[in-house]
Motif scaffolding. Sequence first.
Motif, PDB file in Angstrom:
ATOM      1  N   LEU A  13       8.617-126.232   1.478  1.00  0.00           N
ATOM      2  CA  LEU A  13       9.759-125.973   2.357  1.00  0.00           C
ATOM      3  C   LEU A  13       9.406-124.906   3.401  1.00  0.00           C
ATOM      4  O   LEU A  13       9.676-125.078   4.588  1.00  0.00           O
ATOM      5  N   ASP A  14       8.750-123.839   2.951  1.00  0.00           N
ATOM      6  CA  ASP A  14       8.356-122.775   3.880  1.00  0.00           C
ATOM      7  C   ASP A  14       7.436-123.315   4.968  1.00  0.00           C
ATOM      8  O   ASP A  14       7.549-122.944   6.137  1.00  0.00           O
ATOM      9  N   GLU A  15       6.525-124.202   4.553  1.00  0.00           N
ATOM     10  CA  GLU A  15       5.578-124.750   5.516  1.00  0.00           C
ATOM     11  C   GLU A  15       6.298-125.595   6.572  1.00  0.00           C
ATOM     12  O   GLU A  15       6.027-125.484   7.771  1.00  0.00           O
ATOM     13  N   VAL A  16       7.230-126.431   6.097  1.00  0.00           N
ATOM     14  CA  VAL A  16       7.973-127.282   7.040  1.00  0.00           C
ATOM     15  C   VAL A  16       8.808-126.407   7.984  1.00  0.00           C
ATOM     16  O   VAL A  16       8.811-126.618   9.205  1.00  0.00           O
ATOM     17  N   ILE A  17       9.488-125.407   7.440  1.00  0.00           N
ATOM     18  CA  ILE A  17      10.326-124.538   8.273  1.00  0.00           C
ATOM     19  C   ILE A  17       9.461-123.786   9.297  1.00  0.00           C
ATOM     20  O   ILE A  17       9.832-123.660  10.466  1.00  0.00           O
ATOM     21  N   TRP A  18       8.294-123.348   8.862  1.00  0.00           N
ATOM     22  CA  TRP A  18       7.367-122.664   9.763  1.00  0.00           C
ATOM     23  C   TRP A  18       6.920-123.599  10.893  1.00  0.00           C
ATOM     24  O   TRP A  18       6.914-123.223  12.067  1.00  0.00           O
ATOM     25  N   ASN A  19       6.565-124.831  10.537  1.00  0.00           N
ATOM     26  CA  ASN A  19       6.131-125.798  11.556  1.00  0.00           C
ATOM     27  C   ASN A  19       7.252-126.134  12.534  1.00  0.00           C
ATOM     28  O   ASN A  19       7.018-126.292  13.737  1.00  0.00           O
ATOM     29  N   ILE A  20       8.463-126.273  12.007  1.00  0.00           N
ATOM     30  CA  ILE A  20       9.617-126.536  12.883  1.00  0.00           C
ATOM     31  C   ILE A  20       9.772-125.375  13.864  1.00  0.00           C
ATOM     32  O   ILE A  20       9.952-125.566  15.069  1.00  0.00           O
ATOM     33  N   GLU A  21       9.656-124.169  13.339  1.00  0.00           N
ATOM     34  CA  GLU A  21       9.819-122.971  14.164  1.00  0.00           C
ATOM     35  C   GLU A  21       8.770-122.932  15.282  1.00  0.00           C
ATOM     36  O   GLU A  21       9.094-122.674  16.440  1.00  0.00           O
ATOM     37  N   GLN A  22       7.521-123.220  14.917  1.00  0.00           N
ATOM     38  CA  GLN A  22       6.449-123.201  15.920  1.00  0.00           C
ATOM     39  C   GLN A  22       6.700-124.230  17.012  1.00  0.00           C
ATOM     40  O   GLN A  22       6.479-123.953  18.195  1.00  0.00           O
ATOM     41  N   ALA A  23       7.141-125.422  16.618  1.00  0.00           N
ATOM     42  CA  ALA A  23       7.367-126.485  17.605  1.00  0.00           C
ATOM     43  C   ALA A  23       8.584-126.156  18.466  1.00  0.00           C
ATOM     44  O   ALA A  23       8.569-126.349  19.685  1.00  0.00           O
ATOM     45  N   ARG A  24       9.596-125.641  17.842  1.00  0.00           N
ATOM     46  CA  ARG A  24      10.871-125.365  18.516  1.00  0.00           C
ATOM     47  C   ARG A  24      10.709-124.307  19.611  1.00  0.00           C
ATOM     48  O   ARG A  24      11.255-124.464  20.702  1.00  0.00           O
ATOM     49  N   ILE A  25       9.941-123.263  19.330  1.00  0.00           N
ATOM     50  CA  ILE A  25       9.847-122.208  20.343  1.00  0.00           C
ATOM     51  C   ILE A  25       8.988-122.617  21.540  1.00  0.00           C
ATOM     52  O   ILE A  25       9.086-122.018  22.595  1.00  0.00           O
ATOM     53  N   THR A  26       8.196-123.679  21.391  1.00  0.00           N
ATOM     54  CA  THR A  26       7.476-124.169  22.580  1.00  0.00           C
ATOM     55  C   THR A  26       8.444-124.851  23.549  1.00  0.00           C
ATOM     56  O   THR A  26       8.146-124.999  24.727  1.00  0.00           O
ATOM     57  N   VAL A  27       9.595-125.293  23.025  1.00  0.00           N
ATOM     58  CA  VAL A  27      10.594-125.943  23.892  1.00  0.00           C
ATOM     59  C   VAL A  27      11.550-124.899  24.451  1.00  0.00           C
ATOM     60  O   VAL A  27      11.689-124.748  25.662  1.00  0.00           O
ATOM     61  N   SER A  28      12.213-124.188  23.547  1.00  0.00           N
ATOM     62  CA  SER A  28      13.157-123.163  23.962  1.00  0.00           C
ATOM     63  C   SER A  28      13.535-122.326  22.756  1.00  0.00           C
ATOM     64  O   SER A  28      13.705-122.853  21.662  1.00  0.00           O
TER      65      SER A  28
END
Length: 228
Positions: A13-28
Amino acid sequence: MSIIDKEHLRTNLDEVIWNIEQARITVSEHNIVKLVAVGKYTELENISTLYDLGQRAFGENQIQQLKERSTSLEALPLEWHMIGSLQKNKINNLIDLRPTLMHSLDSLALATELNKKLENKARKMNCLLQINAANEETKSGFSTDEALEMYQRIQESCPHIKLKGVMTIGAHSNDTKLIQKSFELTHSVYSKIKQEGTTYCSMGMSSDYELAIKCGSNLVRIGSTLFK
Ligand SMILES: *Cc1c(COP(=O)(O)O)cnc(C)c1O
């Protein structure tokens, strides 16, 4: 299927949340992405462990499993999402389960029938229009060409359906460019919907959620990589 150790699930879960966070901040930084954990490959126990770890939104693609699981776990404050094709003879069952969001409204005939049955039960349902962005025969959903018109038509003629946005399953391909194109096309439909309350662009699964987020997804549906 087996019961997964809590610490192992925490790592996933931590890994998925971390990956989501990394992808999300490249957008906004303002782009909030919702995670729906898809339990279809896993045991009920793992769903409640994931709840203990903080996850609240869960999705299933079959009515029977949605019913069993949401009933077994009804003491927990969970959100349930229906993400799979809905057969007409299961519409009443779905209505009775009061899903938070139904992602797979994939034809006008289904919308009409669903609206009628919702009306009979004096109920409303939040739904997403499913888009078959890569025009694949194996997938259901509206083509990107007709999606906007159909969205409007369902809005006008099906008052018991509350349309909240769109959903797609990325192109079934090893070619990242093709997958990306299916997400971009779906997001362009989403951004053209001018309506208050349009909230979700549901795109991205275990193999492609980071790409989906970079293409504008704000809801990812993740199963196998969470429960591996
Ligand atoms: C199974 C399923 C998912 C999750 O798939 P994974 O690849 O296991 O993450 C997401 N969306 C839909 C519609 C599904 O049927």
